[in-house]
Scaffold this active site. Structure first.
Site, PDB file in Angstrom:
ATOM      1  CE  LYS A   1      -3.810   0.005   2.420  1.00 56.00           C
ATOM      2  NZ  LYS A   1      -4.775   0.104   3.562  1.00 56.00           N
TER       3      LYS A   1
ATOM      4  CB  THR B   1     -12.321  -0.355  15.324  1.00 58.66           C
ATOM      5  OG1 THR B   1     -13.163   0.603  14.645  1.00 58.66           O
ATOM      6  CG2 THR B   1     -11.106   0.362  15.871  1.00 58.66           C
TER       7      THR B   1
ATOM      8  CG  PHE C   1     -18.513  13.086  12.896  1.00 57.98           C
ATOM      9  CD1 PHE C   1     -19.451  12.251  13.484  1.00 57.98           C
ATOM     10  CD2 PHE C   1     -17.637  13.774  13.719  1.00 57.98           C
ATOM     11  CE1 PHE C   1     -19.532  12.124  14.865  1.00 57.98           C
ATOM     12  CE2 PHE C   1     -17.705  13.656  15.108  1.00 57.98           C
ATOM     13  CZ  PHE C   1     -18.657  12.822  15.677  1.00 57.98           C
TER      14      PHE C   1
ATOM     15  CE  LYS D   1     -17.780   7.500  13.823  1.00 56.54           C
ATOM     16  NZ  LYS D   1     -17.933   8.155  12.515  1.00 56.54           N
TER      17      LYS D   1
ATOM     18  CG  PHE E   1     -29.268  10.080   7.280  1.00 56.58           C
ATOM     19  CD1 PHE E   1     -28.470   8.981   7.032  1.00 56.58           C
ATOM     20  CD2 PHE E   1     -28.674  11.320   7.350  1.00 56.58           C
ATOM     21  CE1 PHE E   1     -27.104   9.110   6.863  1.00 56.58           C
ATOM     22  CE2 PHE E   1     -27.307  11.471   7.184  1.00 56.58           C
ATOM     23  CZ  PHE E   1     -26.512  10.361   6.935  1.00 56.58           C
ATOM     24  CG  LEU E   2     -36.266  11.214   7.128  1.00 52.03           C
ATOM     25  CD1 LEU E   2     -37.269  12.342   7.336  1.00 52.03           C
ATOM     26  CD2 LEU E   2     -36.653  10.010   7.987  1.00 52.03           C
TER      27      LEU E   2
ATOM     28  CB  CYS F   1     -19.785   4.112   9.742  1.00 50.96           C
ATOM     29  SG  CYS F   1     -18.211   4.880   9.296  1.00 50.96           S
TER      30      CYS F   1
END
Length: 446
Positions: A35, A86, A156, A211, A256-257, A267
Site C-alpha cells: 500500500k 476497528t 464524521f 460518535k 436520512f429519510l 460505519c
C-alpha cells in the site's frame, strides 16, 4: 505542526491529506508495504472523489509523505493519530481493538518529547483510558498530561464527500483530559476557525460516545423510514411524500429519510452493533438500537424476495441485471452492502446475475468470484436479462434510455430499490415497475 497518521485506510488517508492541505506536515504510516509503495508511486488505494489530486498536490508541496517506519513518522510529531481498523469482532459483535492497542504499544516505545496520542478510529467508550494505561505500562517514566496525553477525535466523514466533510464539517469533536492536549488539537484545527466551525471540547469518554450516538441515531432514521415504506406499500401511500411531509418539520429534518434496501457501509452496521454490546456490558441496554440492528439485517436479506415476486414467483433459470454493488454511490466500498445479501439469495434461488458498478467491480470479484458475470456498462448488464434490479443510485443509472432498456430486456420488468424513477414515467414506457414504499405499477396491456 507535525502529524503522524497511523493507518492509510479511508479515514487515515483522507484525514492525513486534509491536514496537510491545512498546511501541517503529515507523515502517513502503514505496515502494508504494498500500500505504501502504491502511494509513493502516486496510486490511491481507495476511491474517493478528489483524493488523488489532493494527495498529489500536497506530496508535491512537501507537506505529505508516506512510510512503513513508525519511528520515522513520529520524529518530531506534535500529535500521533491512530486511524486503524476497528471491525466487528467475530462471535460477539464488540469492536475489535487489537490494532488500536498494538499501535498504542508501538507509539509508547517511541515517544521522545511531549506528544498527543489521538484515537481517530471509531472506538468504544473507555478505549482512550485503556490506550493511556497501555502507554504507561510500556513507559512508566511518562506521566499523562506531562510526557504525553491521550485524546479522542472521532471522524464524521461520508464516503463520497469526505474531503468536503473534513474541510467544512458541521462540527469537530475533541475529547481531552488536560489543557496541553486541548491546545494541540485547537492549533491543528485552527484553519477551520475562519469558517466559524464549532469545535466541541468534551471529556474523552463523552467524545467516544458522541460518535456512536450520532451513527446510531442516523441508522435509526433510515430504519424508521424503511418501516414506514413497508406500511406505505400495504395501505397504498407514497413513502417519498411521507418523508417530505415529516422532513419539513425542523425538529425531524429531511436527511436520512430515503427509503431503500437497508443501510450498509463501513460505519453504521459495525457501530450500531458495537454500541449495543457496550450498552449491554454496562447494564444500560439500548433497546431501540437493538431493534434497528435486527430490522436492518432482516431487510437486506428480504430484498431478493421482491425480485422473485416481480418475475412471477420463480427465479430458476432467470437472469437478473444488477446495477450497483457498492453500498452507496461515489465509493468502491462494499462493506455490509445490500448487494452482499441480495446476490447470494438470488443465486440460491437459481438466478443468473449480470452486474455492473462504476467503481466496485474489482471488490465485487473478491466476494463473488466467477459466480456472476461482470459487465462493462449498464446496457451490457441489461442485454438478455429478465429483470433489472437497481441497487445503488449512481448518477449514470438515473437517466437510462428506457426505450433502449426495454428492447434489451427479455421482459420489461424493473425493481428499483432506491426510488430513482417516477412510477408514471415507467408505466408510460411500458414497464412493470416496483419500488420501495410506493404502489407497484403495471402498464395497460393491449
Amino acid at each position: 505542526m507535525r502529524v503522524a497518521m497511523i493507518g492509510t485506510g479511508y479515514v487515515g488517508l483522507v484525514s492525513g491529506a486534509c491536514f496537510a492541505d491545512f498546511g501541517h506536515s503529515v507523515v502517513c504510516v502503514d505496515k502494508d508495504e504494498s500500500k505504501i509503495e502504491r502511494l509513493l508511486n502516486g496510486e490511491i488505494p481507495i476511491f474517493e472523489p478528489g483524493l488523488d489530486e489532493l494527495v498529489a498536490s500536497n506530496v508535491a508541496a512537501g507537506r505529505l509523505a508516506f512510510t512503513t517506519d513508525l519511528k520515522e513518522a513520529m520524529a518530531g510529531a506534535d500529535a500521533v493519530f491512530i486511524a486503524v481498523g476497528t471491525p466487528s469482532r467475530r462471535g460477539d459483535g464488540h469492536a475489535d481493538l487489537s490494532y488500536v492497542y498494538a499501535a498504542s504499544e508501538e507509539i509508547a516505545a517511541l515517544i521522545a518529547d511531549y506528544t498527543v496520542v489521538v484515537t481517530k478510529s471509531t472506538v468504544p467508550v473507555g478505549t482512550g483510558a485503556e490506550v493511556e494505561a497501555i502507554i504507561q505500562k510500556v513507559r512508566p517514566d511518562l506521566t499523562p498530561g506531562a510526557g504525553f496525553s491521550v485524546a479522542s477525535n472521532p471522524e464524521f466523514l461520508r464516503e463520497g464527500a469526505a474531503i468536503d466533510d473534513f474541510k467544512r464539517p458541521d462540527r469537530v469533536v475533541c475529547g481531552v483530559e488536560d489543557d496541553k492536549a486541548k491546545d494541540v488539537l485547537a492549533e491543528l484545527y485552527r484553519p477551520l476557525f475562519l469558517n466559524e466551525t464549532p469545535i466541541v471540547f468534551t471529556a474523552r469518554v463523552t467524545s467516544e460516545l458522541i460518535k456512536y450516538a450520532a451513527n446510531a441515531f442516523l441508522a435509526t432514521k433510515i430504519t424508521f423510514i424503511n418501516e414506514m415504506a413497508d406500511l406505505c406499500e400495504q395501505v397504498g401511500a407514497d413513502v417519498q411524500a411521507v418523508a417530505r411531509g415529516i422532513g419539513l418539520d425542523k425538529r425531524i429534518g429531511s436527511k436520512f429519510l430515503h427509503a431503500g434496501p437497508g443501510y450498509g457501509g463501513s460505519c453504521f452496521p459495525k457501530d450500531t452493533l458495537a454500541l449495543v454490546r457496550t450498552a449491554q456490558q454496562y447494564g444500560a441496554p439500548v433497546k431501540i438500537v437493538e431493534a434497528v440492528v435486527e430490522v436492518n439485517d432482516a431487510r437486506k436479506k428480504s430484498m431478493a424476495g421482491r425480485v422473485k415476486d416481480a418475475v412471477g414467483g420463480d427465479l430458476s433459470g432467470k437472469t437478473v441485471a444488477i446495477l450497483g454493488l457498492a453500498f452507496k454511490p461515489n465509493t468502491d466500498d462494499m462493506r455490509d452492502a445490500p448487494s452482499l445479501d441480495i446476490i447470494p439469495a438470488l443465486l440460491e434461488a437459481g438466478a443468473g446475475i449480470r452486474a455492473h458498478d462504476p467503481e466496485a467491480m474489482e471488490e465485487a470479484a473478491r466476494h463473488f468470484g466467477d459466480r456472476i458475470t461482470y459487465c462493462h456498462g449498464p446496457y451490457e448488464a441489461l442485454d438478455g436479462a429478465d429483470v433489472l434490479l437497481l441497487v445503488t443510485e449512481w448518477d449514470e443509472y438515473r437517466a437510462l434510455d428506457l426505450d433502449r432498456a426495454r428492447g434489451m430486456l427479455k421482459q420489461p420488468v424493473i425493481v428499483d430499490l432506491r426510488n430513482v424513477y417516477r412510477p408514471a414515467e415507467l408505466a408510460r414506457a411500458g414497464f412493470d415497475y416496483s419500488s420501495i414504499g410506493r404502489p407497484a405499477i403495471q402498464p395497460a396491456r393491449p
